[in-house]
Enzyme design. Structure first.
Site, PDB file in Angstrom:
ATOM      1  N   LYS A  14       0.837  -1.215   0.000  1.00 30.86           N
ATOM      2  CA  LYS A  14       0.000   0.000   0.000  1.00 30.86           C
ATOM      3  C   LYS A  14       0.866   1.257   0.000  1.00 30.86           C
ATOM      4  CE  LYS A  14      -2.111  -0.856   3.943  1.00 30.86           C
ATOM      5  NZ  LYS A  14      -1.433  -2.088   4.393  1.00 30.86           N
ATOM      6  N   ARG A  89      -9.274   0.150   9.437  1.00 32.87           N
ATOM      7  CA  ARG A  89      -8.771  -1.198   9.705  1.00 32.87           C
ATOM      8  C   ARG A  89      -9.797  -2.037  10.450  1.00 32.87           C
ATOM      9  NH1 ARG A  89      -2.923   0.168   9.528  1.00 32.87           N
ATOM     10  NH2 ARG A  89      -1.671  -1.702   9.753  1.00 32.87           N
ATOM     11  N   ARG A 128      11.992  -5.382   5.028  1.00 33.51           N
ATOM     12  CA  ARG A 128      11.819  -3.921   4.917  1.00 33.51           C
ATOM     13  C   ARG A 128      12.818  -3.175   5.806  1.00 33.51           C
ATOM     14  NH1 ARG A 128       5.853  -1.861   5.044  1.00 33.51           N
ATOM     15  NH2 ARG A 128       5.802  -2.821   7.109  1.00 33.51           N
ATOM     16  N   ARG A 163      11.908  -1.414  11.398  1.00 35.92           N
ATOM     17  CA  ARG A 163      10.835  -1.060  12.340  1.00 35.92           C
ATOM     18  C   ARG A 163      10.714  -2.150  13.397  1.00 35.92           C
ATOM     19  NH1 ARG A 163       5.517   0.291   8.864  1.00 35.92           N
ATOM     20  NH2 ARG A 163       4.560  -0.910  10.518  1.00 35.92           N
ATOM     21  N   ARG A 174       0.700  -9.421  13.275  1.00 33.00           N
ATOM     22  CA  ARG A 174       0.023  -8.354  12.519  1.00 33.00           C
ATOM     23  C   ARG A 174      -0.854  -8.951  11.417  1.00 33.00           C
ATOM     24  NH1 ARG A 174       4.873  -4.934  10.624  1.00 33.00           N
ATOM     25  NH2 ARG A 174       3.346  -3.570   9.655  1.00 33.00           N
TER      26      ARG A 174
HETATM   27  P1  AMP Z   1       1.174   0.381   9.508  1.00 37.79           P
HETATM   28  O1  AMP Z   1       2.287   1.349   9.381  1.00 37.79           O
HETATM   29  O2  AMP Z   1      -0.023   0.759   8.690  1.00 37.79           O
HETATM   30  O3  AMP Z   1       1.606  -1.047   9.271  1.00 37.79           O
HETATM   31  O4  AMP Z   1       0.675   0.451  11.036  1.00 37.79           O
HETATM   32  C1  AMP Z   1       1.545   0.119  12.095  1.00 37.79           C
HETATM   33  C2  AMP Z   1       0.756  -0.103  13.361  1.00 37.79           C
HETATM   34  O5  AMP Z   1       0.064   1.086  13.726  1.00 37.79           O
HETATM   35  C3  AMP Z   1      -0.328  -1.172  13.292  1.00 37.79           C
HETATM   36  O6  AMP Z   1       0.186  -2.480  13.511  1.00 37.79           O
HETATM   37  C4  AMP Z   1      -1.266  -0.725  14.412  1.00 37.79           C
HETATM   38  O7  AMP Z   1      -0.732  -1.055  15.686  1.00 37.79           O
HETATM   39  C5  AMP Z   1      -1.218   0.787  14.287  1.00 37.79           C
HETATM   40  N1  AMP Z   1      -2.264   1.307  13.370  1.00 37.79           N
HETATM   41  C6  AMP Z   1      -2.062   1.962  12.184  1.00 37.79           C
HETATM   42  N2  AMP Z   1      -3.228   2.291  11.628  1.00 37.79           N
HETATM   43  C7  AMP Z   1      -4.197   1.846  12.466  1.00 37.79           C
HETATM   44  C8  AMP Z   1      -5.623   1.846  12.425  1.00 37.79           C
HETATM   45  N3  AMP Z   1      -6.304   2.402  11.404  1.00 37.79           N
HETATM   46  N4  AMP Z   1      -6.294   1.272  13.468  1.00 37.79           N
HETATM   47  C9  AMP Z   1      -5.639   0.716  14.507  1.00 37.79           C
HETATM   48  N5  AMP Z   1      -4.298   0.658  14.602  1.00 37.79           N
HETATM   49  C10 AMP Z   1      -3.574   1.217  13.588  1.00 37.79           C
END
Ligand code: AMP
Length: 218
Positions: A14, A89, A128, A163, A174
């Site tokens: 994404k 999400r 990554r 990360r 995840r």
């Molecule tokens: P990402 O960078 O999109 O992979 O997000 C990293 C982490 O941030 C996720 O594993 C969640 O812990 C948190 N997170 C990001 N976006 C959301 C969301 N819309 N709802 C809940 N947690 C989120």
């Protein structure tokens, strides 16, 4: 005004697709994950609350995310449209967005769903690396995205880091969390007639082309 949602598991691509579309059309990428990581770096209250969930690969509670996204959609650069990357999400988040969250959320044009098999997701996530200085993203498991010299950012010379939630153990969780809480959104948006499914395994330029055609139609 183009309002687009990018839907897909962690590691489905994404962020990469959003970066290319932003470069081509100037539509801002709104990544809740990036905003949360910035809050952690800045030591804010939100960052402190979110970190414990993020480090385990769990979702941050809806109430915190909805506040955050309402604030972000109220920024002037979101007035002319946006690409949501990592939001919604959960069904509750999708309903809040559809319920005209902070006046900015209604009227989604389409939802691009990147469908990618689990073994590929783990390979991408665990490979990554991010530049600690400029945040540019690399992948040591894929020649197309590998840095020219190991551990160093091609763009700015900064050091590359992993990360904390990109380790294989957290990545597994995840993906499980995604399957339980986020995957139902595929049917939710399919039923709403908004879903466009793309093969997450295809080359990035194919996905950019497919998305460009969609953007130019709306
Ligand atoms: P990402 O960078 O999109 O992979 O997000 C990293 C982490 O941030 C996720 O594993 C969640 O812990 C948190 N997170 C990001 N976006 C959301 C969301 N819309 N709802 C809940 N947690 C989120």
């Amino acid at each position: 005004m183009k309002k687009i949602i990018l839907l897909g598991a962690p590691g489905s691509g994404k962020g990469t697709l959003a970066e290319r579309i932003t470069a081509k059309y100037g539509i801002p990428q709104i990544s809740t994950g990036d905003i949360l990581r910035q809050n952690i770096a800045d030591g804010t209250e939100l960052g402190k609350k979110a970190k414990a969930y993020m480090d385990k690969g769990e979702l941050v509670p809806d109430a915190l995310i909805l506040d955050l996204i309402a604030g972000r959609l109220a920024q002037p650069d979101a007035n002319d449209g946006y690409m949501l990357d990592g939001f919604p999400r959960t069904i509750a988040q999708a309903e809040a967005l559809g319920g005209n969250l902070a006046e900015g959320g209604s009227g989604i044009d389409f939802v691009v769903y990147l469908n990618t098999p689990k073994d590929e997701l783990i390979k991408r996530i665990s490979g990554r690396r991010l530049c600690s200085a400029c945040s540019k993203s690399y992948n040591v498991n894929n020649n197309e995205f590998a840095p020219s010299s190991e551990g160093v950012c091609d763009a700015c010379g900064g050091g590359l880091i992993q990360r904390p939630d990109d380790t294989e153990a957290v990545a597994e969780n995840r993906i499980d969390v995604y399957n339980e809480q986020t995957l139902p959104l595929v049917e939710y948006y399919r039923n709403a007639g908004l879903l466009i499914e793309l093969d997450g395994m295809g080359p990035v330029y194919d996905k950019v082309d497919a998305m460009s055609r969609l953007i130019e139609k709306v």
